[in-house]
Design an enzyme around this catalytic site. Sequence first.
Site: not given
Ligand SMILES: NC(=O)c1ccc[n+]([C@@H]2O[C@H](COP(=O)([O-])OP(=O)(O)OC[C@H]3O[C@@H](n4cnc5c(N)ncnc54)[C@H](O)[C@@H]3O)[C@@H](O)[C@H]2O)c1
Length: 255
Positions: A18, A69, A161, A96
Amino acid sequence: MTQTTYADLADRVVVITGGASGIGAAFVRAFAAQGSHVAFLDLDTQAGEALAQEVAKTSGTAPLFVPCDLMDIDALRAALSKVHASLGNAAVLVNNAANDQRQVLSDVTPGEFDWMIGVNFKHVFFAAQAVVPQMQARGSGSIINMSSIAWMRGAPGLPVYAGAKAAIVGFTNSLGRKFGPDRIRVNAIAPGMVITERQRRLWYPDEQVITEMRTRQAIPDAVTPEDIASMAVYLASDASQRITCQCFRVDGGLA
Ligand SMILES: NC(=O)c1ccc[n+]([C@@H]2O[C@H](COP(=O)([O-])OP(=O)(O)OC[C@H]3O[C@@H](n4cnc5c(N)ncnc54)[C@H](O)[C@@H]3O)[C@@H](O)[C@H]2O)c1
């Protein structure tokens, strides 16, 4: 923010799932800046290719972007085999990719449940399964699994989640204990509120809500993708060589 340079990360193979956008893109940039050989997997081909081009210009070395994917475990395995064939044994895996789709308990179908576990947990398990032998072969490794404060705080709109993100911590501890003797360290990061482009568009269009959330942080400044990347880079490097089976909150001290 100044980025610490860890000499041991130069030339190490770092695999990020990701990685095309959000916090994952900050990981790609941060590890490339360390001189690591970065590979990243994502289903967003357009964003992935654009990021690979950008990083090639800024760091001088193009990261390897493999469209994939992660819901398809055979495709994940094929992508990781391609990375292995191109770059060699992985030293670092950052699990990630995720999707924080909001849900109402009573509406969740078995199919939607399976999808949420698939996108938030299943690939984490199978990516780790694929790279552990590579880390054993090279004599050490660091796996970093992205959790969330969502399960600690009891986020009401994220029942599956939050469950998946708690499961990731259990998995982290299990793996860390099993493979500690192989010098493979396994840790989790639990970010707080990080306003990526997607977060703002889908869940936080109202600046007022963001401001209100920040008043609940001990440090009232925005937690950025780069703040999360700093922790990941530290956990990947030998500077954290005796740290395993831990989950680190990076949330500004959110109450
Ligand atoms: N942003 C926040 O506030 C936050 C808070 C707590 C935890 N997190 C965790 O941090 C990590 C990153 O979060 P984020 O906010 O950058 O997420 P985001 O949704 O902005 O990015 C996720 C990335 O994963 C890719 N992705 C999703 N499904 C996919 C699949 N099936 N196959 C391949 N790629 C896939 C998306 O295309 C994207 O590039 C995640 O694990 C999220 O749970 C984020």
